[in-house]
Design an enzyme around this catalytic site. Structure first.
Site, PDB file in Angstrom:
ATOM      1  N   THR A 145       0.822  -1.211   0.000  1.00 18.36           N
ATOM      2  CA  THR A 145       0.000   0.000   0.000  1.00 18.36           C
ATOM      3  C   THR A 145       0.860   1.269   0.000  1.00 18.36           C
ATOM      4  OG1 THR A 145      -1.642   1.254   1.269  1.00 18.36           O
ATOM      5  CG2 THR A 145      -0.139  -0.110   2.540  1.00 18.36           C
ATOM      6  N   SER A 187      -2.743   3.367  10.365  1.00 11.20           N
ATOM      7  CA  SER A 187      -3.759   2.488  10.966  1.00 11.20           C
ATOM      8  C   SER A 187      -3.073   1.159  11.259  1.00 11.20           C
ATOM      9  CB  SER A 187      -4.924   2.250   9.997  1.00 11.20           C
ATOM     10  OG  SER A 187      -4.512   1.406   8.933  1.00 11.20           O
ATOM     11  N   TYR A 189      -4.015  -1.658  10.105  1.00 13.49           N
ATOM     12  CA  TYR A 189      -3.881  -2.326   8.803  1.00 13.49           C
ATOM     13  C   TYR A 189      -2.602  -1.874   8.086  1.00 13.49           C
ATOM     14  CZ  TYR A 189      -3.985  -2.182   3.779  1.00 13.49           C
ATOM     15  OH  TYR A 189      -3.582  -2.236   2.475  1.00 13.49           O
ATOM     16  N   HIS A 190      -2.417  -0.554   7.990  1.00 14.22           N
ATOM     17  CA  HIS A 190      -1.219  -0.058   7.297  1.00 14.22           C
ATOM     18  C   HIS A 190       0.053  -0.505   8.022  1.00 14.22           C
ATOM     19  CE1 HIS A 190      -4.184   2.843   5.478  1.00 14.22           C
ATOM     20  NE2 HIS A 190      -3.448   2.598   4.420  1.00 14.22           N
ATOM     21  N   LYS A 193       1.294  -3.766   6.846  1.00 12.43           N
ATOM     22  CA  LYS A 193       1.979  -3.707   5.547  1.00 12.43           C
ATOM     23  C   LYS A 193       3.418  -3.197   5.719  1.00 12.43           C
ATOM     24  CE  LYS A 193      -1.521  -4.880   2.798  1.00 12.43           C
ATOM     25  NZ  LYS A 193      -1.574  -5.781   1.657  1.00 12.43           N
TER      26      LYS A 193
HETATM   27  N1  USQ Z   1     -12.598   9.348   3.464  1.00 14.14           N
HETATM   28  C1  USQ Z   1     -13.590  10.308   3.445  1.00 14.14           C
HETATM   29  N2  USQ Z   1     -14.883   9.909   3.355  1.00 14.14           N
HETATM   30  C2  USQ Z   1     -15.233   8.591   3.254  1.00 14.14           C
HETATM   31  C3  USQ Z   1     -14.218   7.620   3.258  1.00 14.14           C
HETATM   32  C4  USQ Z   1     -12.902   8.029   3.360  1.00 14.14           C
HETATM   33  O1  USQ Z   1     -13.331  11.507   3.516  1.00 14.14           O
HETATM   34  O2  USQ Z   1     -16.437   8.305   3.174  1.00 14.14           O
HETATM   35  C5  USQ Z   1     -11.193   9.775   3.558  1.00 14.14           C
HETATM   36  C6  USQ Z   1     -10.432   9.107   4.689  1.00 14.14           C
HETATM   37  O3  USQ Z   1     -10.577   9.810   5.914  1.00 14.14           O
HETATM   38  C7  USQ Z   1      -9.015   9.104   4.135  1.00 14.14           C
HETATM   39  C8  USQ Z   1      -9.210   8.971   2.633  1.00 14.14           C
HETATM   40  O4  USQ Z   1     -10.549   9.337   2.379  1.00 14.14           O
HETATM   41  O5  USQ Z   1      -8.404  10.338   4.378  1.00 14.14           O
HETATM   42  C9  USQ Z   1      -8.963   7.596   2.094  1.00 14.14           C
HETATM   43  O6  USQ Z   1      -9.771   6.645   2.761  1.00 14.14           O
HETATM   44  P1  USQ Z   1     -10.109   5.239   2.070  1.00 14.14           P
HETATM   45  O7  USQ Z   1     -11.028   4.486   2.968  1.00 14.14           O
HETATM   46  O8  USQ Z   1     -10.543   5.460   0.676  1.00 14.14           O
HETATM   47  O9  USQ Z   1      -8.673   4.551   1.956  1.00 14.14           O
HETATM   48  P2  USQ Z   1      -7.694   3.869   3.025  1.00 14.14           P
HETATM   49  O10 USQ Z   1      -8.317   3.705   4.346  1.00 14.14           O
HETATM   50  O11 USQ Z   1      -6.411   4.603   2.965  1.00 14.14           O
HETATM   51  O12 USQ Z   1      -7.476   2.400   2.459  1.00 14.14           O
HETATM   52  C10 USQ Z   1      -7.652   2.047   1.090  1.00 14.14           C
HETATM   53  C11 USQ Z   1      -7.752   0.529   1.014  1.00 14.14           C
HETATM   54  C12 USQ Z   1      -6.424  -0.085   1.452  1.00 14.14           C
HETATM   55  C13 USQ Z   1      -5.295   0.500   0.626  1.00 14.14           C
HETATM   56  C14 USQ Z   1      -5.272   2.014   0.717  1.00 14.14           C
HETATM   57  C15 USQ Z   1      -4.284   2.643  -0.239  1.00 14.14           C
HETATM   58  O13 USQ Z   1      -8.824   0.040   1.818  1.00 14.14           O
HETATM   59  O14 USQ Z   1      -6.484  -1.487   1.320  1.00 14.14           O
HETATM   60  O15 USQ Z   1      -4.065  -0.008   1.087  1.00 14.14           O
HETATM   61  O16 USQ Z   1      -6.572   2.525   0.323  1.00 14.14           O
HETATM   62  S1  USQ Z   1      -3.620   4.150   0.368  1.00 14.14           S
HETATM   63  O17 USQ Z   1      -4.736   4.984   0.841  1.00 14.14           O
HETATM   64  O18 USQ Z   1      -2.934   4.794  -0.705  1.00 14.14           O
HETATM   65  O19 USQ Z   1      -2.774   3.833   1.495  1.00 14.14           O
END
Ligand code: USQ
Length: 406
Positions: A145, A187, A189-190, A193
């Site tokens: 990730t 998190s 989860y992260h 990784k």
């Molecule tokens: N967010 C919102 N509103 C929502 C959902 C999320 O504002 O309804 C915000 C979160 O607070 C965060 C961002 O959007 O700041 C990203 O959240 P996300 O749920 O889209 O992504 P994340 O939790 O980071 O995890 C997802 C995948 C994970 C992958 C990661 C890649 O679930 O498996 O590793 O994206 S990365 O984000 O580049 O680390």
């Protein structure tokens, strides 16, 4: 190639299995079906109706004449069974998706934290350990990730995995070294990784295993060329507050006339990639393995970056949806910039699909088609990062959580 896809029943695993089978590879899915059990635990279901893995592979065979094999194996627990499977099948490549992948799920309770660490770290270690023990010389491609880097703003681009550093020695000269970019998980989860990265580095160094780690951004979209071939090959689509990811969530929210749930100011900048590009990148990584004895090969698997509030405003303009700015259930920087290097995949021929290419509408159309399957009460994200934050996140499904609506 004979390819094992660990976690091949999941959101990226399934379209990867189809893509590689379509390219003529002999594909074996190994999966414990935990994602389906977690849906049951949470009382939610994929927006799209998903058949069993056996039924999906039957349809694939019917449509294409190609076979995808399925084995029910829990990589975190069934170590001996996995070893036997390796000895029997001797795959040329192993693609490792077999981890709990949702940050909010990993932060729900102490039980979910333990589950995520035990599952993810054991699965990764078991796979590498079994490869060494059996002598199976497969190329391991792991789905990591972008979140291992954190999202800090230091005015420099995030490199692909490694950072050259100069360290002052005792005699006053500067020794140069290349190190893993400092981990900064946001998190549990992260964090798993980040731990995976160290496990890979050790096994590459100690045992000469060939490992590629793909630091992927947030995946959006749902269909790929292969999932479009038949209604029963459809990919899963998560919209709930734990597993739904931001862009797909906004698109489904727009489709069901639910205010777009921006956390905080929406100043978070994140990396994105379309699901079709995700499976292409995995194929490119398979074609370009490191040599035995090389360090872990790391790619940044993303194609563009966007700020969350910009995405919300863009989708609001496109669909007429309202935008809701909500208290953020996560502990994360309210605003950050993000510049990411991704030249390696571009050099290997990746031609990125961007948000501009009409595929946003496709997701809204899918969401509208299956809107009758949505439980609106499961849309809000209520998993809080700390006990203090939990007090600030209201849990009403609609209306009452909205701080302001534009
Ligand atoms: N967010 C919102 N509103 C929502 C959902 C999320 O504002 O309804 C915000 C979160 O607070 C965060 C961002 O959007 O700041 C990203 O959240 P996300 O749920 O889209 O992504 P994340 O939790 O980071 O995890 C997802 C995948 C994970 C992958 C990661 C890649 O679930 O498996 O590793 O994206 S990365 O984000 O580049 O680390």
């Amino acid at each position: 190639m004979k390819i094992a896809i660990l976690g091949g029943d999941g959101f990226v695993g399934w379209p990867t299995a189809l893509h590689l089978s379509d390219k003529g590879h002999d594909v074996f899915i190994l999966d414990n079906l935990s994602r389906r059990w977690i849906d049951t635990e949470l009382g939610v279901q994929s927006l799209t109706p998903m058949d069993s893995i056996q039924e999906r592979t039957r349809i694939w065979h019917q449509e294409t004449g190609r076979k995808i094999h399925f084995h029910l194996i829990d990589l975190a627990r069934d170590y001996e069974l996995f070893k036997q499977w390796l000895v029997q099948e001797k795959p040329d490549a192993i693609i490792h998706f077999a981890e709990q992948r949702a940050a909010p799920y990993s932060m729900k309770t102490d039980r979910h934290k333990n589950y995520t660490v035990n599952n993810n770290v054991n699965a990764t270690h078991n796979v590498l350990n079994a490869m060494v023990e059996t002598g199976v010389d497969a190329h391991l491609v792991h789905l990591g990730t972008m979140g291992v880097y954190g999202y800090s703003t230091i005015g420099a681009a995030i490199p692909e995995g490694y950072l050259p550093v100069g360290i002052e020695t005792l005699d006053g000269t500067t020794a140069t070294q290349e190190i893993l970019y400092p981990s900064n998980p946001g998190s549990i989860y992260h964090m798993t990784k980040c731990l995976d990265q160290l496990i890979f580095a050790f096994y590459a160094k100690n045992d000469g295993l060939r490992v590629t780690d793909l630091h992927q951004g947030i995946v959006w979209g749902t269909h790929t060329d292969q999932t479009r071939k038949h209604p029963q090959l459809i990919n899963r689509f998560d919209y709930d507050g734990d597993y739904g990811t931001v862009l797909n969530r906004f698109l489904i929210q727009a489709a069901i006339d639910y205010p777009l749930t921006v956390h905080g100011t929406g100043g978070q900048t994140r990396a994105f990639i379309h699901i079709q590009d995700s499976v292409r990148c995995i194929e490119l990584a398979l074609k370009n393995p490191p040599a035995a004895g090389d360090k872990v090969k790391i790619f940044n698997q993303m194609t563009e970056t966007h700020r969350v509030r910009d995405l919300a405003e863009m989708i609001a303009k496109m669909t007429g949806a309202k935008v809701a700015y909500l208290p953020n259930p996560r502990k994360e920087a309210a605003e950050n910039d993000l510049i990411v290097r991704n030249e390696q995949f571009l050099a290997l021929g990746l031609d990125p699909i961007t948000l501009q290419e009409g595929l946003l509408e496709e997701v809204v159309d899918v969401a509208k088609k299956f809107a009758y399957r949505v439980d609106r009460s499961r849309v809000p994200a209520v998993s809080a990062w700390t006990k203090d934050i939990a007090k600030t996140v209201e849990k009403d499904p609609e209306g009452k959580r909205l701080k302001s609506v534009s």
